[in-house]
Design a protein around this motif. Structure first.
Motif, short mmCIF file in Angstrom:
data_model
loop_
_atom_site.label_atom_id
_atom_site.label_comp_id
_atom_site.label_asym_id
_atom_site.label_seq_id
_atom_site.Cartn_x
_atom_site.Cartn_y
_atom_site.Cartn_z
N HIS A 29 0.83 -1.20 0.00
CA HIS A 29 0.00 0.00 0.00
C HIS A 29 0.88 1.27 0.00
O HIS A 29 0.62 2.21 -0.76
CB HIS A 29 -0.92 -0.03 1.22
CG HIS A 29 -1.83 1.15 1.31
ND1 HIS A 29 -2.95 1.29 0.50
CD2 HIS A 29 -1.78 2.27 2.07
CE1 HIS A 29 -3.54 2.44 0.78
NE2 HIS A 29 -2.85 3.05 1.73
N LEU A 30 1.92 1.24 0.83
CA LEU A 30 2.85 2.37 0.88
C LEU A 30 3.51 2.61 -0.48
O LEU A 30 3.61 3.74 -0.95
CB LEU A 30 3.97 2.09 1.88
CG LEU A 30 3.77 2.51 3.33
CD1 LEU A 30 4.97 2.07 4.15
CD2 LEU A 30 3.61 4.03 3.39
N LEU A 31 3.95 1.51 -1.08
CA LEU A 31 4.59 1.62 -2.40
C LEU A 31 3.61 2.20 -3.41
O LEU A 31 3.98 3.03 -4.26
CB LEU A 31 5.09 0.25 -2.87
CG LEU A 31 6.26 -0.35 -2.07
CD1 LEU A 31 6.56 -1.77 -2.53
CD2 LEU A 31 7.50 0.52 -2.21
N GLY A 32 2.36 1.76 -3.33
CA GLY A 32 1.33 2.26 -4.24
C GLY A 32 1.14 3.77 -4.07
O GLY A 32 0.98 4.50 -5.05
N ARG A 33 1.19 4.21 -2.82
CA ARG A 33 1.03 5.64 -2.56
C ARG A 33 2.20 6.44 -3.13
O ARG A 33 2.03 7.51 -3.70
CB ARG A 33 0.90 5.90 -1.06
CG ARG A 33 -0.48 5.69 -0.54
CD ARG A 33 -0.90 6.71 0.53
NE ARG A 33 0.17 7.29 1.29
CZ ARG A 33 0.29 7.18 2.62
NH1 ARG A 33 -0.59 6.46 3.30
NH2 ARG A 33 1.27 7.77 3.25
N LEU A 34 3.40 5.88 -2.96
CA LEU A 34 4.59 6.55 -3.53
C LEU A 34 4.44 6.70 -5.03
O LEU A 34 4.72 7.75 -5.61
CB LEU A 34 5.84 5.73 -3.27
CG LEU A 34 6.56 5.82 -1.94
CD1 LEU A 34 7.95 5.23 -2.09
CD2 LEU A 34 6.67 7.26 -1.49
N LEU A 35 4.00 5.61 -5.64
CA LEU A 35 3.90 5.60 -7.10
C LEU A 35 2.87 6.62 -7.59
O LEU A 35 3.01 7.17 -8.68
CB LEU A 35 3.49 4.18 -7.56
CG LEU A 35 3.57 3.91 -9.04
CD1 LEU A 35 4.99 4.05 -9.54
CD2 LEU A 35 3.05 2.50 -9.35
N ALA A 36 1.88 6.88 -6.76
CA ALA A 36 0.82 7.81 -7.16
C ALA A 36 1.19 9.26 -6.86
O ALA A 36 0.44 10.17 -7.22
CB ALA A 36 -0.49 7.44 -6.46
N THR A 37 2.33 9.48 -6.20
CA THR A 37 2.73 10.85 -5.87
C THR A 37 3.04 11.62 -7.15
O THR A 37 3.81 11.16 -7.97
CB THR A 37 4.01 10.85 -5.00
OG1 THR A 37 3.81 9.97 -3.91
CG2 THR A 37 4.32 12.25 -4.48
N PRO A 38 2.40 12.79 -7.32
CA PRO A 38 2.70 13.57 -8.53
C PRO A 38 4.15 14.05 -8.51
O PRO A 38 4.74 14.20 -7.43
CB PRO A 38 1.74 14.75 -8.45
CG PRO A 38 1.03 14.66 -7.16
CD PRO A 38 1.41 13.42 -6.45
N GLU A 39 4.69 14.29 -9.67
CA GLU A 39 6.06 14.78 -9.76
C GLU A 39 6.22 16.03 -8.93
O GLU A 39 5.41 16.94 -9.02
CB GLU A 39 6.38 15.14 -11.21
CG GLU A 39 6.92 13.97 -12.00
CD GLU A 39 7.14 14.34 -13.45
OE1 GLU A 39 7.72 15.41 -13.70
OE2 GLU A 39 6.71 13.56 -14.32
#
Ligand code: ATP
Ligand code: MG
Length: 274
Positions: A29-39
């Motif tokens: 879940h944490l990794l997913g959140r990181l991936l969704a972080t806008p540039e």
């Protein structure tokens, strides 16, 4: 599966299988959140650490399976959100760039100098625009001398800053030690630990899920207290050791016809290993 003959069932257990457990889901879940972080200028980064054989690489693999590359029809290029690589056993920049180029499928001349590989890597990554770089076995950083360690860390910082992607480092406690020598790194990478199992509801659920995947014809009820305690004591709570113990015990249970794992099977495996 249950209808197959003994050898086929034993063989079937050699395959890697993914079992969901609470801590792994939380990390995913944490990794997913990181991936969704806008540039943004300061991309959030993560340090996933835990002992050897605890299940770190399996989590990374699962994450990558869940985020496969897609194909951009319009531009005719493959779009990869997540790139994963391993830190070379000797952390010099040349090897690092070679490993990364290999991972993104970019042919290059291995004799080329560092600056050439560096330029090539940067240009390719700019075009590919990955959102995340995962570097496994990052404790290998410590195998280098002080200068090499600095250089590798600067490289990771550069990738995170300049290409605006999240960097996820994965490794043992030695990785934590390596990062602590650089305040900029340690402030940047939030640590997440994958701890050893202890006697808990989560562990009983993991055992239950593991049991459901075993090709045994009778229930073993692995979540019973005496079995749980024996498994923890023998494996030190390392996921990989638990998996191996149960797989070997299941193999004995198939061969002796009992078709369920009991304490005696676990003891037999433990004795073989001792
Ligand atoms: N989610 C899971 N489901 C089933 N088995 C697992 C899971 N996670 C780990 N395992 C078992 O544990 C073993 C070790 O896992 P993994 O290779 O991910 O460890 P690691 O933490 O990366 O170790 P190292 O630091 O030595 O690379 C796997 O081969 C597998 O048998
Ligand atoms: Mg690993």
């Amino acid at each position: 599966m249950l209808l197959l003959d003994d050898e086929a069932r034993i063989q079937s257990m050699q395959r890697d299988r993914w079992i969901d457990y609470a801590r792994a889901s939380a990390v995913l879940h944490l990794l997913g959140r990181l991936l969704a972080t806008p540039e943004r200028d300061r991309m959030p980064c993560l340090l996933l650490h835990g002992e050897s054989n605890i299940g770190k690489t399996q989590i990374v693999r699962k994450f990558i399976r869940d985020h496969p590359p897609s194909f951009d029809d319009r531009r005719g290029v493959e779009k990869r959100q997540v790139i994963s690589m391993q830190m070379p056993p000797v952390p010099d920049q040349h090897r690092f760039y070679s490993a990364l180029l290999f991972e993104i499928g970019a042919p290059h001349n291995p004799k080329a100098g560092v600056s050439v590989l560096e330029g090539l890597t940067r240009a390719l990554l700019r075009a590919m625009k990955p959102r995340m770089l995962v570097v496994d076995e990052v404790h290998h950083l410590l195998a280098g001398n002080y200068r090499e360690q600095r250089a590798s860390m600067n490289l990771l910082k550069y990738l995170a800053n300049d290409l605006q992607m999240s960097v996820v480092l994965v490794g043992t406690a030695d990785a934590v030690v390596a990062l602590q020598t650089d305040p900029q790194m340690s402030s940047r990478f939030s640590p997440v630990e994958l701890p050893r199992w202890s006697e808990s509801e989560d562990f009983r659920r993991f055992l239950h899920a593991f049991e459901k995947l075993l090709p045994l014809r009778r229930p073993s009820s692995l979540a019973q207290r005496d079995l749980v305690r024996f498994v923890l004591a023998t494996t030190g709570g390392l996921t990989g050791a638990v998996a191996q113990l149960l797989t070997l015990a299941a193999e004995i249970a198939i061969r002796d016809g009992s078709e369920r794992i009991g304490l005696a099977h676990l003891e037999e495996v433990a004795q073989l290993a001792a």
